[in-house]
Write an enzyme that holds these catalytic residues in place. Structure first.
Site, PDB file in Angstrom:
ATOM      1  N   CYS A   1     112.126 -16.138  37.224  1.00 16.12           N
ATOM      2  CA  CYS A   1     113.661 -16.383  37.364  1.00 16.12           C
ATOM      3  C   CYS A   1     114.038 -17.755  37.713  1.00 16.12           C
ATOM      4  O   CYS A   1     114.952 -18.127  37.230  1.00 16.12           O
ATOM      5  CB  CYS A   1     114.026 -15.424  38.402  1.00 16.12           C
ATOM      6  SG  CYS A   1     113.144 -15.560  39.911  1.00 16.12           S
TER       7      CYS A   1
ATOM      8  N   GLU B   1     118.248 -11.111  44.428  1.00 16.30           N
ATOM      9  CA  GLU B   1     117.640 -12.265  43.864  1.00 16.30           C
ATOM     10  C   GLU B   1     117.713 -12.049  42.449  1.00 16.30           C
ATOM     11  O   GLU B   1     116.935 -11.138  42.101  1.00 16.30           O
ATOM     12  CB  GLU B   1     116.224 -12.161  44.317  1.00 16.30           C
ATOM     13  CG  GLU B   1     115.709 -13.755  44.467  1.00 16.30           C
ATOM     14  CD  GLU B   1     114.880 -13.851  43.126  1.00 16.30           C
ATOM     15  OE1 GLU B   1     115.592 -14.210  41.903  1.00 16.30           O
ATOM     16  OE2 GLU B   1     113.699 -13.691  43.046  1.00 16.30           O
TER      17      GLU B   1
ATOM     18  N   GLY C   1     122.267  -6.023  39.099  1.00 15.08           N
ATOM     19  CA  GLY C   1     122.327  -6.553  40.492  1.00 15.08           C
ATOM     20  C   GLY C   1     123.893  -6.612  40.756  1.00 15.08           C
ATOM     21  O   GLY C   1     124.469  -5.996  41.846  1.00 15.08           O
TER      22      GLY C   1
ATOM     23  N   GLU D   1     119.616 -16.525  30.207  1.00 15.63           N
ATOM     24  CA  GLU D   1     118.288 -16.748  30.543  1.00 15.63           C
ATOM     25  C   GLU D   1     117.416 -16.005  29.340  1.00 15.63           C
ATOM     26  O   GLU D   1     117.699 -14.726  28.924  1.00 15.63           O
ATOM     27  CB  GLU D   1     118.417 -15.835  31.927  1.00 15.63           C
ATOM     28  CG  GLU D   1     117.104 -15.778  32.419  1.00 15.63           C
ATOM     29  CD  GLU D   1     116.987 -14.868  33.746  1.00 15.63           C
ATOM     30  OE1 GLU D   1     117.626 -14.012  34.007  1.00 15.63           O
ATOM     31  OE2 GLU D   1     116.331 -15.468  34.598  1.00 15.63           O
TER      32      GLU D   1
ATOM     33  N   LYS E   1     110.547   0.823  44.871  1.00 18.02           N
ATOM     34  CA  LYS E   1     110.580   1.146  43.519  1.00 18.02           C
ATOM     35  C   LYS E   1     110.030   0.056  42.687  1.00 18.02           C
ATOM     36  O   LYS E   1     110.515  -1.041  42.665  1.00 18.02           O
ATOM     37  CB  LYS E   1     111.802   1.725  42.947  1.00 18.02           C
ATOM     38  CG  LYS E   1     111.472   2.364  41.571  1.00 18.02           C
ATOM     39  CD  LYS E   1     112.632   2.520  40.678  1.00 18.02           C
ATOM     40  CE  LYS E   1     112.803   1.164  39.720  1.00 18.02           C
ATOM     41  NZ  LYS E   1     111.875   1.176  38.450  1.00 18.02           N
TER      42      LYS E   1
ATOM     43  N   GLY F   1     115.929  -8.712  40.223  1.00 19.19           N
ATOM     44  CA  GLY F   1     116.164  -8.284  38.859  1.00 19.19           C
ATOM     45  C   GLY F   1     117.120  -8.956  38.169  1.00 19.19           C
ATOM     46  O   GLY F   1     117.542 -10.045  38.500  1.00 19.19           O
ATOM     47  N   SER F   2     117.707  -8.263  37.076  1.00 15.80           N
ATOM     48  CA  SER F   2     118.666  -8.923  36.101  1.00 15.80           C
ATOM     49  C   SER F   2     119.996  -9.110  37.092  1.00 15.80           C
ATOM     50  O   SER F   2     120.422  -8.248  37.861  1.00 15.80           O
ATOM     51  CB  SER F   2     118.778  -8.330  34.720  1.00 15.80           C
ATOM     52  OG  SER F   2     119.438  -6.947  35.243  1.00 15.80           O
ATOM     53  N   THR F   3     120.806 -10.045  36.560  1.00 18.59           N
ATOM     54  CA  THR F   3     122.139 -10.288  37.402  1.00 18.59           C
ATOM     55  C   THR F   3     122.997  -8.990  36.787  1.00 18.59           C
ATOM     56  O   THR F   3     123.783  -8.543  37.814  1.00 18.59           O
ATOM     57  CB  THR F   3     122.888 -11.662  36.760  1.00 18.59           C
ATOM     58  OG1 THR F   3     121.911 -12.628  36.982  1.00 18.59           O
ATOM     59  CG2 THR F   3     124.260 -11.653  37.056  1.00 18.59           C
ATOM     60  N   GLU F   4     122.878  -8.382  35.555  1.00 15.82           N
ATOM     61  CA  GLU F   4     123.642  -7.248  35.191  1.00 15.82           C
ATOM     62  C   GLU F   4     123.413  -6.088  36.289  1.00 15.82           C
ATOM     63  O   GLU F   4     124.390  -5.813  36.753  1.00 15.82           O
ATOM     64  CB  GLU F   4     123.234  -6.913  33.749  1.00 15.82           C
ATOM     65  CG  GLU F   4     123.932  -5.785  33.273  1.00 15.82           C
ATOM     66  CD  GLU F   4     123.575  -5.522  31.869  1.00 15.82           C
ATOM     67  OE1 GLU F   4     122.355  -6.083  31.514  1.00 15.82           O
ATOM     68  OE2 GLU F   4     123.800  -4.493  31.191  1.00 15.82           O
TER      69      GLU F   4
HETATM   70  P1  NDP Z   1     116.256  -4.933  35.439  1.00 15.92           P
HETATM   71  O1  NDP Z   1     117.382  -5.755  36.567  1.00 15.92           O
HETATM   72  O2  NDP Z   1     116.937  -3.950  34.649  1.00 15.92           O
HETATM   73  O3  NDP Z   1     115.211  -4.348  36.362  1.00 15.92           O
HETATM   74  C1  NDP Z   1     114.734  -4.758  37.796  1.00 15.92           C
HETATM   75  C2  NDP Z   1     114.570  -3.381  38.506  1.00 15.92           C
HETATM   76  O4  NDP Z   1     115.676  -3.082  38.669  1.00 15.92           O
HETATM   77  C3  NDP Z   1     113.359  -2.607  37.803  1.00 15.92           C
HETATM   78  O5  NDP Z   1     112.357  -1.895  38.800  1.00 15.92           O
HETATM   79  C4  NDP Z   1     114.403  -1.571  37.146  1.00 15.92           C
HETATM   80  O6  NDP Z   1     113.784  -0.393  36.689  1.00 15.92           O
HETATM   81  C5  NDP Z   1     115.340  -1.417  38.134  1.00 15.92           C
HETATM   82  N1  NDP Z   1     116.587  -0.902  37.669  1.00 15.92           N
HETATM   83  C6  NDP Z   1     117.263  -0.786  36.226  1.00 15.92           C
HETATM   84  N2  NDP Z   1     118.213  -0.267  36.293  1.00 15.92           N
HETATM   85  C7  NDP Z   1     118.728  -0.042  37.484  1.00 15.92           C
HETATM   86  C8  NDP Z   1     119.726   0.776  38.214  1.00 15.92           C
HETATM   87  N3  NDP Z   1     120.905   0.927  37.565  1.00 15.92           N
HETATM   88  N4  NDP Z   1     119.967   0.613  39.676  1.00 15.92           N
HETATM   89  C9  NDP Z   1     118.837   0.425  40.197  1.00 15.92           C
HETATM   90  N5  NDP Z   1     117.969  -0.077  39.767  1.00 15.92           N
HETATM   91  C10 NDP Z   1     117.769  -0.410  38.449  1.00 15.92           C
HETATM   92  O7  NDP Z   1     115.607  -6.112  34.950  1.00 15.92           O
HETATM   93  P2  NDP Z   1     114.901  -5.782  33.283  1.00 15.92           P
HETATM   94  O8  NDP Z   1     113.297  -5.591  33.667  1.00 15.92           O
HETATM   95  O9  NDP Z   1     115.508  -4.891  32.386  1.00 15.92           O
HETATM   96  O10 NDP Z   1     114.767  -7.140  32.761  1.00 15.92           O
HETATM   97  C11 NDP Z   1     115.857  -7.516  31.992  1.00 15.92           C
HETATM   98  C12 NDP Z   1     116.378  -9.158  32.368  1.00 15.92           C
HETATM   99  O11 NDP Z   1     116.551  -9.369  33.699  1.00 15.92           O
HETATM  100  C13 NDP Z   1     115.072  -9.963  31.767  1.00 15.92           C
HETATM  101  O12 NDP Z   1     115.181 -10.155  30.333  1.00 15.92           O
HETATM  102  C14 NDP Z   1     115.355 -11.060  32.806  1.00 15.92           C
HETATM  103  O13 NDP Z   1     116.474 -12.083  31.964  1.00 15.92           O
HETATM  104  C15 NDP Z   1     115.960 -10.566  33.875  1.00 15.92           C
HETATM  105  N6  NDP Z   1     115.008 -10.635  35.086  1.00 15.92           N
HETATM  106  C16 NDP Z   1     115.078 -11.543  36.035  1.00 15.92           C
HETATM  107  C17 NDP Z   1     114.252 -11.183  37.029  1.00 15.92           C
HETATM  108  C18 NDP Z   1     114.224 -12.043  38.283  1.00 15.92           C
HETATM  109  O14 NDP Z   1     113.405 -12.378  38.900  1.00 15.92           O
HETATM  110  N7  NDP Z   1     115.383 -12.792  38.577  1.00 15.92           N
HETATM  111  C19 NDP Z   1     113.272 -10.290  36.934  1.00 15.92           C
HETATM  112  C20 NDP Z   1     113.147  -9.506  35.861  1.00 15.92           C
HETATM  113  C21 NDP Z   1     114.199  -9.421  34.974  1.00 15.92           C
HETATM  114  P3  NDP Z   1     112.887  -0.371  35.393  1.00 15.92           P
HETATM  115  O15 NDP Z   1     112.039  -1.368  35.482  1.00 15.92           O
HETATM  116  O16 NDP Z   1     112.516   1.061  35.257  1.00 15.92           O
HETATM  117  O17 NDP Z   1     114.157  -0.792  34.358  1.00 15.92           O
END
Ligand code: NDP
Length: 491
Positions: free
Chosen positions: A303, A269, A252, A400, A196, A247-250
């Site tokens: 990140c 990650e 994750g 971050e 996804k 993606g985000s720590t939250e």
């Molecule tokens: P998210 O963690 O929300 O998104 C990462 C991925 O997870 C996207 O494909 C997202 O879909 C998907 N996702 C969102 N909610 C869920 C869920 N409940 N269960 C499973 N998958 C989910 O990051 P954001 O894009 O909202 O960014 C928010 C913050 O995260 C940024 O400001 C940054 O601080 C951090 N971040 C860190 C990254 C890294 O590489 N470490 C990369 C991106 C963000 P969708 O895009 O549709 O929301």
């Protein structure tokens, strides 16, 4: 400043002239009006019946309609992947490698098309998507193609075997590159995939489906389901053997809680707040380039961005001075202009987050500097920013920001540098600038970060593992380490 002074002080000097526009043409990209989901090698309409618009952050212009996958769609994709697993996992390694090599070659051949689309949909400067994202994406497929027939040698006496269907969820900051980091090792190890992409940047993943067809990859080995967080959550719940998430720590943490006790494998990650540490014996001009690359590369949507700069007190002034002058030479603007250094912020939501944290930095008492630059009227933009007079407790030093915003702090001794650098819940990366090899090793041993760069920053290679400590996640991507999470062993 006279010419003579300029030559004796070798730091870059803001140009007194402007660059002519050098736009990359978008003609090479042809988009459909509407995209379905890629399941079992076919484009299918979402059973949810929902679509959403994907735009370009450079001018908010709509690019295409993209499907919102629902639970049933995700279930259909995992079923297609499971059917394909039966034959894909039995293919001899050299056969699997053949497909991966094909994908790598096609990506290299079509790199301009992919680079333009990446910049259009994500907002990153074309010179970065062209010179970093695309070459690295192809390199990951080349690299893991090389392992597909050598798993027994890579893990001797451990009888490696694939897990089954891998569910992969990726973010918007390096859309095609994150796809490659995830899909290449999974396929090399004999797994099949449901991936996804992020809601704001689905287009290069959808164009990648074209590459899969061109490479004649058997149907169902890779399935792409688009949508927002709900589609990601459905994938986590679905019948997969493993989840790989960036993606985000939250989010994750939420995934980790959901998978606890299910027996599904997990790699995470997550975010970072990297320390970039400059000692007084460092080559200052090089360090300034590393600082700029560390935080303004990809608008700071990285990140492992070097978002906390620690400067040894004795060289604080010259470093900050040179940094500000170098910042004044950065060109902010159209991501598709070949001269652009800092492109568009990926989304309205991310821009709001950056603005909120920058306001918090000002309110807490930090001093802000932004070079004069004219930002385009349409789209999402944020000027390169540096904060000085920052205390460790400030939100801009702890959270971050994921934008082009740097916080500068100081230290006196190496011990103090280590203590301050480790004072964060994250642990993804760090940088050290010094001419002493012994100090590099001393520091690297003590920094709690998965990756430590010395006299450079943001360097990547498919052969080198990448991943975090603490709230930056666990598991590694890249290198041999990156194969292991996609394999089961007898021992
Ligand atoms: P998210 O963690 O929300 O998104 C990462 C991925 O997870 C996207 O494909 C997202 O879909 C998907 N996702 C969102 N909610 C869920 C869920 N409940 N269960 C499973 N998958 C989910 O990051 P954001 O894009 O909202 O960014 C928010 C913050 O995260 C940024 O400001 C940054 O601080 C951090 N971040 C860190 C990254 C890294 O590489 N470490 C990369 C991106 C963000 P969708 O895009 O549709 O929301």
């Amino acid at each position: 400043m006279t010419d003579v002074e300029r030559r004796s002080d070798r730091s870059p000097v803001p140009a007194g002239w402007t660059y002519a526009p050098a736009p990359e043409s978008t003609e090479i990209v042809s988009l459909r009006e509407r995209y379905g989901l890629f399941v079992g090698g076919e484009w299918v309409a979402p059973r949810s019946g929902e679509f959403f618009e994907t735009i370009s952050p450079r001018d908010e212009a709509p690019l295409a309609q993209v499907a919102q996958a629902g639970e049933q769609d995700v279930a259909a994709a995992t079923e297609a992947a499971r059917d394909a697993f039966a034959t894909w996992s039995k293919l001899p390694g050299p056969e699997r490698a053949k497909y991966l090599f094909r994908i790598a070659r096609i990506l290299a051949e079509r790199s301009r098309e992919f680079a333009v689309l990446e910049s259009l949909n994500g907002g990153k400067p074309i010179k970065e998507s062209r010179d970093v994202d695309l070459p690295l994406a192809a390199a990951h497929f080349f690299y893991y193609a090389g392992w597909a027939d050598k798993l027994e040698y890579a893990f001797p006496n451990r009888s490696p075997r694939p897990l089954g269907v891998a569910g992969q969820i990726i973010p918007w900051n390096f859309p095609l590159l994150m796809l490659s980091w995830k899909i290449a090792p999974a396929l090399a190890a004999g797994n099949t995939v449901v991936l996804k992409p992020a809601e704001t940047t689905p287009l290069t993943a959808l164009l990648f489906c074209d590459v899969l067809r061109q490479a004649e990859l058997p149907p169902g080995v890779v399935n792409i389901v688009t949508g927002d967080g709900r589609a990601g959550a459905a994938l986590v719940e679905s019948d997969v053997a493993k989840i790989a998430f960036t993606g985000s720590t939250e989010v994750g943490k939420a995934i980790q809680r959901r998978l606890a006790g299910t027996g599904k494998k997990l790699t995470l990650e997550l975010g970072g707040k990297a320390a970039n540490i400059v000692f007084d014996d460092a080559a200052v001009d090089q360090a300034v380039e590393g600082i700029v690359n560390g935080i303004y590369f990809n608008q700071g949507h990285v990140c492992c961005a070097g978002s906390r700069l620690f400067v040894q007190e004795s060289i604080y002034e010259p470093v900050v001075d040179k940094l500000k002058r170098r910042m004044a030479t950065l060109r902010v603007g159209d991501p598709l202009d070949k001269n652009t250094d800092v492109g568009a912020i990926n989304s309205r939501m991310q821009l709001d987050k950056i603005e909120e944290l920058v306001a918090a930095g000002r309110a807490e008492g930090a001093e802000i500097y932004q070079p004069p630059c004219r930002l385009p009227e349409k789209g999402y933009w944020f000027a390169p920013t540096v904060f000085t007079n920052v205390a460790q407790s400030y939100r801009i030093a702890q959270e971050e920001i994921f934008g082009p915003v740097l916080s500068v702090l100081t230290f006196r001794t190496p011990d103090e540098a280590v203590e301050k650098a480790n004072n964060t819940p994250y642990g993804l990366s760090a940088g050290i600038w010094t001419e002493k090899g012994s100090r590099i090793l001393w520091m690297a041993e003590r920094l709690r970060a998965g990756v430590v760069w010395a006299n450079t920053f943001n360097r990547f290679d498919p052969a080198s593992p990448f991943g975090g400590y603490k709230e930056s996640g666990f598991g590694r991507e890249g290198g041999l380490h990156g194969l292991e999470p996609y394999l089961a062993f007898d021992d």
